[in-house]
Scaffold this motif. Sequence first.
Motif, mmCIF file in Angstrom:
data_model
loop_
_atom_site.group_PDB
_atom_site.id
_atom_site.type_symbol
_atom_site.label_atom_id
_atom_site.label_comp_id
_atom_site.label_asym_id
_atom_site.label_seq_id
_atom_site.Cartn_x
_atom_site.Cartn_y
_atom_site.Cartn_z
ATOM 1 N N LYS A 28 0.829 -1.209 0.000
ATOM 2 C CA LYS A 28 0.000 0.000 0.000
ATOM 3 C C LYS A 28 0.864 1.259 0.000
ATOM 4 C CE LYS A 28 -4.011 -2.015 2.285
ATOM 5 N NZ LYS A 28 -4.812 -2.060 3.500
ATOM 6 N N GLU A 29 1.951 1.248 0.755
ATOM 7 C CA GLU A 29 2.853 2.403 0.776
ATOM 8 C C GLU A 29 3.511 2.603 -0.595
ATOM 9 O OE1 GLU A 29 5.645 1.762 3.890
ATOM 10 O OE2 GLU A 29 4.133 1.907 5.478
ATOM 11 N N GLN A 30 3.921 1.513 -1.234
ATOM 12 C CA GLN A 30 4.542 1.615 -2.548
ATOM 13 C C GLN A 30 3.541 2.116 -3.587
ATOM 14 O OE1 GLN A 30 6.026 -2.329 -3.160
ATOM 15 N NE2 GLN A 30 7.960 -1.921 -2.106
ATOM 16 N N GLU A 31 2.304 1.666 -3.519
ATOM 17 C CA GLU A 31 1.275 2.137 -4.451
ATOM 18 C C GLU A 31 1.021 3.628 -4.267
ATOM 19 O OE1 GLU A 31 -0.633 0.769 -6.991
ATOM 20 O OE2 GLU A 31 0.885 -0.795 -6.868
ATOM 21 N N ARG A 32 0.999 4.095 -3.029
ATOM 22 C CA ARG A 32 0.800 5.520 -2.761
ATOM 23 C C ARG A 32 1.950 6.342 -3.336
ATOM 24 N NH1 ARG A 32 1.247 5.992 2.723
ATOM 25 N NH2 ARG A 32 -0.575 4.672 2.893
ATOM 26 N N GLU A 33 3.205 5.886 -3.140
ATOM 27 C CA GLU A 33 4.360 6.587 -3.687
ATOM 28 C C GLU A 33 4.346 6.574 -5.212
ATOM 29 O OE1 GLU A 33 7.894 4.936 -2.018
ATOM 30 O OE2 GLU A 33 7.307 5.433 0.027
ATOM 31 N N ARG A 34 3.970 5.449 -5.817
ATOM 32 C CA ARG A 34 3.905 5.351 -7.271
ATOM 33 C C ARG A 34 2.840 6.290 -7.825
ATOM 34 N NH1 ARG A 34 2.835 -0.073 -8.172
ATOM 35 N NH2 ARG A 34 5.011 -0.481 -7.726
ATOM 36 N N PHE A 35 1.707 6.401 -7.130
ATOM 37 C CA PHE A 35 0.638 7.304 -7.572
ATOM 38 C C PHE A 35 1.113 8.756 -7.539
ATOM 39 C CE2 PHE A 35 -2.966 10.069 -6.447
ATOM 40 C CZ PHE A 35 -3.737 9.884 -7.588
ATOM 41 N N ILE A 36 1.832 9.127 -6.484
ATOM 42 C CA ILE A 36 2.337 10.500 -6.375
ATOM 43 C C ILE A 36 3.349 10.785 -7.484
ATOM 44 C CG2 ILE A 36 3.732 12.038 -4.934
ATOM 45 C CD1 ILE A 36 2.367 10.687 -2.497
#
Length: 123
Positions: A28-36
């Motif tokens: 979930k943290e990696q997905e949030r960073e990728r989205f940003i």
Amino acid sequence: MNKNSIAGFVLIGAILIGFSWYNARIFKEQERERFIKDSIATAEALLYAPNNPVESDTLALFTPKETQSAFKTSDIYKDSILTDASKADDLRTVLENNLLKVEFSSIGAQPRTVLLKKFKTYD
């Protein structure tokens, strides 16, 4: 089954549950960073695109056609060597001895043809 077997199964189950929970949190943290990062890259691509309708420092809303044209102007690869290699011609290299002849492609070093010299029939 004795107590040691049951304790072992419980311990394995606890490890699996803990590992799954930890991986889900990291994902979930990696997905949030990728989205940003994707959002920033999209905004920069639209900001620096040719025929940019953006005035001053604000971003306007764009239709999907405009965003697609903005991304077509940039290369897929960030490295110039990879860009040159993707546009290169397919060259062939032959390795040969008295029993075998192998022809390799320069794109991916894939063998294109293999010839067994002592066998000439299809079977």
